[in-house]
Scaffold this active site. Structure first.
Site, PDB file in Angstrom:
ATOM      1  N   GLU A 131       0.846  -1.196   0.000  1.00  0.00           N
ATOM      2  CA  GLU A 131       0.000   0.000   0.000  1.00  0.00           C
ATOM      3  C   GLU A 131       0.882   1.247   0.000  1.00  0.00           C
ATOM      4  OE1 GLU A 131      -3.732   1.803   2.550  1.00  0.00           O
ATOM      5  OE2 GLU A 131      -1.990   1.074   3.667  1.00  0.00           O
ATOM      6  N   ARG A 178       0.913   4.856   0.825  1.00  0.00           N
ATOM      7  CA  ARG A 178       0.175   5.881   1.560  1.00  0.00           C
ATOM      8  C   ARG A 178       0.602   7.254   1.034  1.00  0.00           C
ATOM      9  NH1 ARG A 178      -2.266   5.121   6.557  1.00  0.00           N
ATOM     10  NH2 ARG A 178      -2.391   7.403   6.480  1.00  0.00           N
ATOM     11  N   ARG A 186      -5.122   8.681   2.440  1.00  0.00           N
ATOM     12  CA  ARG A 186      -5.948   8.735   3.640  1.00  0.00           C
ATOM     13  C   ARG A 186      -6.102  10.195   4.054  1.00  0.00           C
ATOM     14  NH1 ARG A 186      -8.326   5.809   3.535  1.00  0.00           N
ATOM     15  NH2 ARG A 186      -7.262   3.863   4.038  1.00  0.00           N
ATOM     16  N   GLU A 234     -10.080  11.034   8.291  1.00  0.00           N
ATOM     17  CA  GLU A 234     -10.087   9.645   8.757  1.00  0.00           C
ATOM     18  C   GLU A 234      -8.713   9.210   9.234  1.00  0.00           C
ATOM     19  OE1 GLU A 234     -12.366   6.675   6.899  1.00  0.00           O
ATOM     20  OE2 GLU A 234     -13.951   8.054   6.248  1.00  0.00           O
ATOM     21  N   HIS A 271     -12.938   4.436   8.605  1.00  0.00           N
ATOM     22  CA  HIS A 271     -12.060   4.367   9.779  1.00  0.00           C
ATOM     23  C   HIS A 271     -12.651   5.159  10.928  1.00  0.00           C
ATOM     24  CE1 HIS A 271      -9.657   3.772   6.160  1.00  0.00           C
ATOM     25  NE2 HIS A 271      -8.883   3.000   6.891  1.00  0.00           N
ATOM     26  N   LYS A 308     -14.055  -2.196   3.537  1.00  0.00           N
ATOM     27  CA  LYS A 308     -13.079  -2.228   4.625  1.00  0.00           C
ATOM     28  C   LYS A 308     -13.549  -1.344   5.779  1.00  0.00           C
ATOM     29  CE  LYS A 308      -8.543  -0.518   6.020  1.00  0.00           C
ATOM     30  NZ  LYS A 308      -7.464   0.427   5.686  1.00  0.00           N
ATOM     31  N   SER A 311       1.257   2.296   9.995  1.00  0.00           N
ATOM     32  CA  SER A 311       0.295   3.259   9.467  1.00  0.00           C
ATOM     33  C   SER A 311      -0.960   3.339  10.319  1.00  0.00           C
ATOM     34  CB  SER A 311      -0.083   2.904   8.021  1.00  0.00           C
ATOM     35  OG  SER A 311      -0.751   1.661   7.975  1.00  0.00           O
ATOM     36  N   GLN A 326      -0.571  -2.323  14.477  1.00  0.00           N
ATOM     37  CA  GLN A 326       0.051  -3.107  13.411  1.00  0.00           C
ATOM     38  C   GLN A 326       1.252  -3.874  13.949  1.00  0.00           C
ATOM     39  OE1 GLN A 326       1.067  -0.874   9.922  1.00  0.00           O
ATOM     40  NE2 GLN A 326      -1.055  -0.645   9.276  1.00  0.00           N
TER      41      GLN A 326
END
Length: 268
Positions: A52, A54, A94, A98, A161, A188, A249, A253
């Site tokens: 991903e 970002r 993003r 969020e 989110h 998601k 991120s 995680q």
């Protein structure tokens, strides 16, 4: 297994989201091209098959949307080459609304995401395999980005989110269903628990949506309380989990090699 019982999947570069073991997605968050490529190299050394980008962390020194967009597009070919042909690239901007790092108007967001999607040359595969669009953005913008993605063969991750709380189980189920109705190939949700029961609500909602058999989704409970949702994703029906190589991120995680090991240990 009969054709009728085959799961509905979303396929990118031969990777089937929604079949068997969840995919590991590793975010790269460099603030310039050199950092992005270095992080991409580290991510490609893991077992993660989806990376991903970002983009909201890229070139924070450039505030003008058009100038920022041009820098993003100029860096894309080198990133795609760094990842090679077998790893899929998820492009994510993003927004600050969020929890992201870039404050951007919905109209500028749409132009940037559509520009990324449209980098495909005639007869060739798009360098972007998946695109993230926050489904809480303006409905017209969400529909526009999704339509552009689908015309170009790009898989849509429709995301939501909540960095302060966890909606009820019923609300989470409806969120995921609503994202799919909007056109998301991979709905998601990522939410923040304040108790173990919040984590259970997220995982139960994930199971409910998975049992409907409409396609893959991603469901994450963030923070230390929610780590179980990341490593037991397959048990609870989530098609992918996010893991780190270096900088994380999102809260909770876990390092990619550890996630890979735990996914195997916890396979149902």
């Amino acid at each position: 297994m009969t054709t009728e019982s085959m799961p509905i999947t979303a396929t990118v570069r031969g990777i089937e989201l929604g079949r068997a073991r969840p995919e590991i997605i590793v975010p790269i968050m460099g603030d310039d091209q050199e950092a992005v490529l270095a992080q991409a190299s580290a991510a490609a050394a893991t077992s993660a098959r989806i990376i991903e980008w970002r983009i909201d962390h890229f070139r924070p020194d450039v505030e003008d949307p058009e100038a920022h967009r041009e820098l993003v597009l100029a860096s894309l070919p080198a990133l795609r080459a760094q990842l090679g042909p077998d790893r899929a690239l998820l492009a994510t901007v993003r927004t600050s609304a969020e929890g992201g790092a870039r404050q951007i108007r919905d109209s500028d967001l749409a132009v940037l995401l559509e520009a990324l999607i449209a980098t495909r040359r005639a007869g060739s595969q798009s360098p972007i395999d998946l695109i993230d669009i926050e489904t809480s953005r303006t409905p017209e913008i969400v529909a526009r980005v999704m339509a552009t993605a689908h015309r170009n063969g790009v898989v849509v991750v429709g995301s939501f989110h909540d960095f302060t709380s966890t909606p009820s189980e019923e609300e989470l189920v409806e969120l995921l269903r609503a994202q799919r109705r909007l056109g998301a190939d991979v709905p998601k949700v990522a939410v923040t628990p304040s108790s173990a029961r919040d984590v259970l609500a997220l995982m139960s909602a994930s199971l409910t949506v998975a049992a409907e058999g409409k396609g893959p989704h991603i469901a994450i409970s963030m923070g230390s309380l929610g780590v179980v949702s990341r490593v037991a994703a397959e048990t609870f029906g989530s098609a992918a989990t996010f893991a780190s190589v270096g900088k994380t991120s999102a809260p909770g995680q876990v390092e990619a090699t550890e996630v890979s090991r735990m996914l195997e240990l916890l396979r149902p």
